[in-house]
Design an enzyme around this catalytic site. Sequence first.
Site, PDB file in Angstrom:
ATOM      1  N   LYS A  80       7.164  31.859 -14.311  1.00 18.49           N
ATOM      2  CA  LYS A  80       7.491  30.278 -13.913  1.00 18.49           C
ATOM      3  C   LYS A  80       8.718  30.081 -13.194  1.00 18.49           C
ATOM      4  O   LYS A  80       8.841  29.254 -12.310  1.00 18.49           O
ATOM      5  CB  LYS A  80       7.598  29.519 -15.218  1.00 18.49           C
ATOM      6  CG  LYS A  80       6.139  29.273 -15.771  1.00 18.49           C
ATOM      7  CD  LYS A  80       6.111  28.863 -17.219  1.00 18.49           C
ATOM      8  CE  LYS A  80       4.618  28.909 -17.780  1.00 18.49           C
ATOM      9  NZ  LYS A  80       4.560  28.507 -19.416  1.00 18.49           N
TER      10      LYS A  80
ATOM     11  N   GLN B  78       8.837  27.637 -23.893  1.00 15.61           N
ATOM     12  CA  GLN B  78       7.535  28.510 -23.894  1.00 15.61           C
ATOM     13  C   GLN B  78       7.060  28.442 -25.496  1.00 15.61           C
ATOM     14  O   GLN B  78       7.592  28.896 -26.329  1.00 15.61           O
ATOM     15  CB  GLN B  78       7.936  29.853 -23.565  1.00 15.61           C
ATOM     16  CG  GLN B  78       6.773  31.139 -23.453  1.00 15.61           C
ATOM     17  CD  GLN B  78       5.793  30.295 -22.415  1.00 15.61           C
ATOM     18  OE1 GLN B  78       6.118  29.829 -21.076  1.00 15.61           O
ATOM     19  NE2 GLN B  78       4.533  30.599 -22.746  1.00 15.61           N
TER      20      GLN B  78
ATOM     21  N   ASP C 259       5.671  19.422 -19.248  1.00 10.66           N
ATOM     22  CA  ASP C 259       4.478  19.793 -19.554  1.00 10.66           C
ATOM     23  C   ASP C 259       3.553  18.641 -20.267  1.00 10.66           C
ATOM     24  O   ASP C 259       2.482  18.878 -20.208  1.00 10.66           O
ATOM     25  CB  ASP C 259       4.767  20.811 -20.937  1.00 10.66           C
ATOM     26  CG  ASP C 259       4.547  22.079 -20.610  1.00 10.66           C
ATOM     27  OD1 ASP C 259       4.098  22.624 -19.505  1.00 10.66           O
ATOM     28  OD2 ASP C 259       4.956  23.283 -21.423  1.00 10.66           O
TER      29      ASP C 259
END
Length: 311
Positions: free
Chosen positions: A52, A96, A119
């Site tokens: 990422k 994460q 997200d």
Amino acid sequence: MTEIIDGNAVAESVRGDVAAAVDELEAAGVTPRLATVLMSTDPASETYVSMKQNDCEEVGIATADAELDPEAPAEELYDTIEELNADDDVDGVLVQMPTPDHVDSGRVLRSLDPEKDVDGLHPENIGRLVAGETRYKPCTPHGVQVLLEEAGVDPEGKEAVVVGRSRLVGKPMANLLIQKAEGGNATTTVCHSRTADLAARTREADILVAAAGVPGMIDASMVKDGAVVVDVGINQVDVSEQGSEGSQTKSDEADNEKGYELVGDVDFESVRETASAITPVPGGVGPMTRAMLLYNTVTAASLRSGVDVSL
Ligand code: NAD
């Protein structure tokens, strides 16, 4: 002829659009920044975070990287999130998952500033999605929606079936498909582990999205002729578990060297005979998830700075 939907190519095009939007922000004096938070030494999680960060670098998004000892008290993680929420230079915060067992992952999601929740999983952002006032579409379902659009598949009026009801994929996917908006307007059924006759449901689908995390569970007998099949599943399967004829889904040599391969929830080789279009694993939804995170980060920078970008 069955179309193999190329997620790598579509993701590349999304990254190009994002890079152009980053240039627009930079021209207005805004540097978009994503902060990643890792509280794990799991190699897969470490790899995801570094991928990422590399993706961000490639399109000009700055990164900040917080790494916490997985044994540290949960409060350290909550405090880190508070600091990143308060940091004006940070536009997006990505924690994460999974976090260690002693961390309340629900609290983690609730602790994020909803405006930095790239997200799209904070309850406020999920609520906005359901209400049709979307701020950030969760990355994987958004990626599926863009893949369908790029493949020329308009869900309007179609029967869509989503297998899986997770907060991360199934629920937001179904909500995107029923929205009265472009890329939506499908009549949508959500199936899950307690669905009585799964095959009867999936055979109704014009668009079938498999997100159950069960390797190869969708076979050709469960798919209507001409359906569009999107395989969200990413499952690690021990290579030695495969039959002598090998895997029925795509793999790559790098995976085999590690002793496992990545397979989807769809039995690719049989379903490709039935479907009109299908996404492979790898190279389908996976690259799109990563690309949509970049999209959401630039969107966050645009919303926070008030600088419009053409995304
Ligand atoms: P999850 O375990 O949280 O949810 C799985 C869902 O599938 C559950 O709602 C469950 O009810 C349903 N399910 C499980 N077994 C079933 C069965 N036999 N029949 C019908 N329904 C069943 O998983 P998740 O986080 O939603 O992820 C699903 C899959 O997608 C996993 O393989 C995951 O690795 C993958 N994934 C891929 C991406 C990507 O970028 N491609 C992103 C996220 C998740």
